[in-house]
Design a protein around this motif. Structure first.
Motif, PDB file in Angstrom:
ATOM      1  N   UNK A  48       0.826  -1.214   0.000  1.00 38.92           N
ATOM      2  CA  UNK A  48       0.000   0.000   0.000  1.00 38.92           C
ATOM      3  C   UNK A  48       0.857   1.259   0.000  1.00 38.92           C
ATOM      4  N   UNK A  49       1.911   1.266   0.809  1.00 37.80           N
ATOM      5  CA  UNK A  49       2.764   2.443   0.906  1.00 37.80           C
ATOM      6  C   UNK A  49       3.464   2.747  -0.409  1.00 37.80           C
ATOM      7  N   UNK A  50       3.876   1.724  -1.128  1.00 38.04           N
ATOM      8  CA  UNK A  50       4.679   1.931  -2.333  1.00 38.04           C
ATOM      9  C   UNK A  50       3.885   1.981  -3.629  1.00 38.04           C
ATOM     10  N   UNK A  51       2.677   1.437  -3.623  1.00 32.18           N
ATOM     11  CA  UNK A  51       1.905   1.394  -4.869  1.00 32.18           C
ATOM     12  C   UNK A  51       0.478   1.917  -4.744  1.00 32.18           C
ATOM     13  N   UNK A  52      -0.084   1.887  -3.540  1.00 34.56           N
ATOM     14  CA  UNK A  52      -1.473   2.252  -3.354  1.00 34.56           C
ATOM     15  C   UNK A  52      -2.448   1.131  -3.670  1.00 34.56           C
ATOM     16  N   UNK A  53      -1.927  -0.014  -4.112  1.00 33.62           N
ATOM     17  CA  UNK A  53      -2.793  -1.129  -4.518  1.00 33.62           C
ATOM     18  C   UNK A  53      -3.247  -1.919  -3.288  1.00 33.62           C
ATOM     19  N   UNK A  54      -4.534  -2.238  -3.265  1.00 38.14           N
ATOM     20  CA  UNK A  54      -5.109  -3.051  -2.191  1.00 38.14           C
ATOM     21  C   UNK A  54      -5.431  -4.461  -2.663  1.00 38.14           C
ATOM     22  N   UNK A  55      -5.852  -4.570  -3.939  1.00 36.34           N
ATOM     23  CA  UNK A  55      -6.187  -5.871  -4.504  1.00 36.34           C
ATOM     24  C   UNK A  55      -6.146  -5.778  -6.011  1.00 36.34           C
ATOM     25  N   UNK A  56      -6.140  -6.940  -6.661  1.00 39.33           N
ATOM     26  CA  UNK A  56      -6.140  -6.989  -8.118  1.00 39.33           C
ATOM     27  C   UNK A  56      -6.875  -8.252  -8.561  1.00 39.33           C
ATOM     28  N   UNK A  57      -7.326  -8.277  -9.818  1.00 33.08           N
ATOM     29  CA  UNK A  57      -8.067  -9.424 -10.350  1.00 33.08           C
ATOM     30  C   UNK A  57      -7.141 -10.266 -11.223  1.00 33.08           C
ATOM     31  N   UNK A  58      -7.251 -11.596 -11.068  1.00 34.74           N
ATOM     32  CA  UNK A  58      -6.372 -12.518 -11.765  1.00 34.74           C
ATOM     33  C   UNK A  58      -7.213 -13.531 -12.547  1.00 34.74           C
ATOM     34  N   UNK A  59      -6.889 -13.702 -13.816  1.00 39.60           N
ATOM     35  CA  UNK A  59      -7.636 -14.620 -14.676  1.00 39.60           C
ATOM     36  C   UNK A  59      -7.343 -16.065 -14.313  1.00 39.60           C
ATOM     37  N   UNK A 154      -5.540  -7.314 -21.148  1.00 42.09           N
ATOM     38  CA  UNK A 154      -4.279  -7.933 -20.744  1.00 42.09           C
ATOM     39  C   UNK A 154      -4.499  -9.089 -19.771  1.00 42.09           C
ATOM     40  N   UNK A 155      -3.659 -10.094 -19.913  1.00 42.71           N
ATOM     41  CA  UNK A 155      -3.513 -11.143 -18.910  1.00 42.71           C
ATOM     42  C   UNK A 155      -2.054 -11.118 -18.466  1.00 42.71           C
ATOM     43  N   UNK A 156      -1.726 -10.114 -17.658  1.00 44.63           N
ATOM     44  CA  UNK A 156      -0.342  -9.947 -17.227  1.00 44.63           C
ATOM     45  C   UNK A 156       0.092 -11.026 -16.251  1.00 44.63           C
ATOM     46  N   UNK A 157      -0.882 -11.668 -15.592  1.00 45.95           N
ATOM     47  CA  UNK A 157      -0.517 -12.729 -14.659  1.00 45.95           C
ATOM     48  C   UNK A 157       0.248 -13.856 -15.363  1.00 45.95           C
ATOM     49  N   UNK A 158      -0.007 -14.009 -16.661  1.00 43.18           N
ATOM     50  CA  UNK A 158       0.656 -15.078 -17.419  1.00 43.18           C
ATOM     51  C   UNK A 158       2.135 -14.793 -17.658  1.00 43.18           C
ATOM     52  N   UNK A 159       2.543 -13.540 -17.517  1.00 45.43           N
ATOM     53  CA  UNK A 159       3.948 -13.185 -17.750  1.00 45.43           C
ATOM     54  C   UNK A 159       4.597 -12.626 -16.485  1.00 45.43           C
ATOM     55  N   UNK A 160       3.948 -12.823 -15.351  1.00 45.02           N
ATOM     56  CA  UNK A 160       4.446 -12.291 -14.080  1.00 45.02           C
ATOM     57  C   UNK A 160       5.256 -13.337 -13.319  1.00 45.02           C
ATOM     58  N   UNK A 161       6.373 -12.916 -12.777  1.00 43.49           N
ATOM     59  CA  UNK A 161       7.206 -13.764 -11.929  1.00 43.49           C
ATOM     60  C   UNK A 161       6.773 -13.543 -10.482  1.00 43.49           C
ATOM     61  N   UNK A 162       6.085 -14.525  -9.912  1.00 41.10           N
ATOM     62  CA  UNK A 162       5.558 -14.372  -8.557  1.00 41.10           C
ATOM     63  C   UNK A 162       6.605 -14.656  -7.474  1.00 41.10           C
ATOM     64  N   UNK A 163       7.881 -14.662  -7.880  1.00 37.76           N
ATOM     65  CA  UNK A 163       8.960 -14.663  -6.893  1.00 37.76           C
ATOM     66  C   UNK A 163       9.647 -13.298  -6.843  1.00 37.76           C
ATOM     67  N   UNK A 164       9.239 -12.399  -7.739  1.00 33.90           N
ATOM     68  CA  UNK A 164       9.819 -11.055  -7.801  1.00 33.90           C
ATOM     69  C   UNK A 164       8.855 -10.067  -7.147  1.00 33.90           C
ATOM     70  N   UNK A 165       9.142  -9.676  -5.933  1.00 35.16           N
ATOM     71  CA  UNK A 165       8.195  -8.838  -5.200  1.00 35.16           C
ATOM     72  C   UNK A 165       8.103  -7.416  -5.731  1.00 35.16           C
TER      73      UNK A 165
END
Length: 326
Positions: A48-59, A154-165
């Motif tokens: 929240x402090x760095x992005x303002x994001x609280x949640x996101x939708x994932x396909x 976009x389906x960015x979840x398909x190209x996202x590395x979920x080990x890269x915070x």
């Protein structure tokens, strides 16, 4: 062969184009910051402090970019009150489609049962929708299309590395769409666009697997340093001033980028600044049409509002225009 001075356009040229409907779609699954805490070393407070994001939708695994784009298109057509059979052009802005061919636009046209429209994708990443909007405006002005669907998906979840915070906390999936038709008067201003060649590698998506990467400090620095000047150029190209802007819709990359950018523009106190990033995350080419559709649905934008759009990111491409919303 002899030269001719006859006009080379048999179709009357329109004065401009206008948006008559908007729509959006977000996948059912919601990923909160607490969900990300289970995947990578991070925390709700840090995100929240760095992005303002609280949640996101994932396909879902079985959903692709076209599966997100088509329902957004249907919603826009319903909002416009237009029969799908009237659509003669489909343009989709995306950078996350897994297929090289057919295009997402071709898939969407097929899914909607459209009859032989021109259908193609625009690949300019985070500014893709603004590029697509400009192409649609030009097509409608010249008679190359009678009714156009413009979609960012976009389906960015398909190209996202979920080990890269540093990146997985940002990316999300979704789509936004607009229906456009010719207009006697211009309601889409001339596009102002360009690229920053020395930053071409600042945002990248590789060819295989989770390959989204960005140099966040470089992107943020450019946005705070250059985007205000470009935004003013966009407004000047429309023959307006910042006092005329009712809604500011920048690329929803990071709320900590959006807030200082909006402050630098000296917008009216009652001007609305899009903040869809909070619950939709960063959906690259989809962020601006998704934000507009959701704000209209929530009643946050009055009919006929004048909106300033600016997208920037991968490539490093940028583009923007002023539009009158339905």
């Amino acid at each position: 062969m002899t030269a001719t001075s006859r006009p080379l356009a048999a179709t009357p040229i329109a004065g401009g184009s206008r948006i008559i409907g908007t729509g959006h779609h977000r996948p059912e699954r919601v990923m909160t910051n607490h969900d990300l805490e289970q995947l990578v070393e991070t925390s709700d407070e840090w995100i929240r402090q760095r992005t303002g994001i609280e949640e996101r939708h994932i396909a879902a695994d079985g959903e692709d970019v076209a599966d997100l784009a088509a329902p957004a298109a249907r919603a826009a057509l319903a909002d416009a009150g237009l029969d799908p059979a009237e659509i003669t052009q489909v343009i989709v802005a995306t950078c996350s489609n897994h297929e090289r061919s057919p295009s997402v636009a071709g898939r969407v046209a097929q899914m909607l049962g459209l009859s032989d429209p021109a259908a193609f994708d625009v690949g300019a990443a985070c500014s893709g929708f603004e590029h697509a909007l400009a192409v649609a405006d030009m097509s409608l002005r010249t008679g190359a299309s009678r009714a156009t669907l413009v979609i960012g998906a976009e389906k960015l979840s398909a190209v996202t590395d979920y080990t890269d915070r540093t990146t997985c906390i940002l990316t999300a999936d979704g789509a936004g769409a607009m229906v456009m038709v010719p207009s006697e008067e211009p309601t889409i201003s001339p596009v102002v666009w360009g690229s920053v060649t020395e930053l071409a590698d600042a945002v990248t998506i590789g060819g295989e697997g989770p390959a989204f990467a960005q140099q966040g400090r470089q992107v943020l620095g450019w946005a705070l340093r250059e985007a205000p000047t470009i935004s003013r150029r966009i407004v000047e190209a429309a023959g307006l001033t910042m006092e005329d802007i009712d809604v500011f819709v920048p690329h929803q990359a990071n709320l900590r980028m959006i807030e200082p950018l909006a402050a630098a523009l000296d917008l009216r106190e009652d001007a609305i600044v899009a903040d869809d990033i909070i619950t939709s995350g960063n959906t690259s080419a989809a962020t601006i049409p998704l934000a507009i559709s959701r704000m209209r649905e929530a009643g946050r934008i009055p009919s006929g509002a004048t909106a300033l759009l600016i997208g920037f990111g991968g490539g490093f491409s940028w583009a923007g225009q002023v539009v009158r919303l339905p």
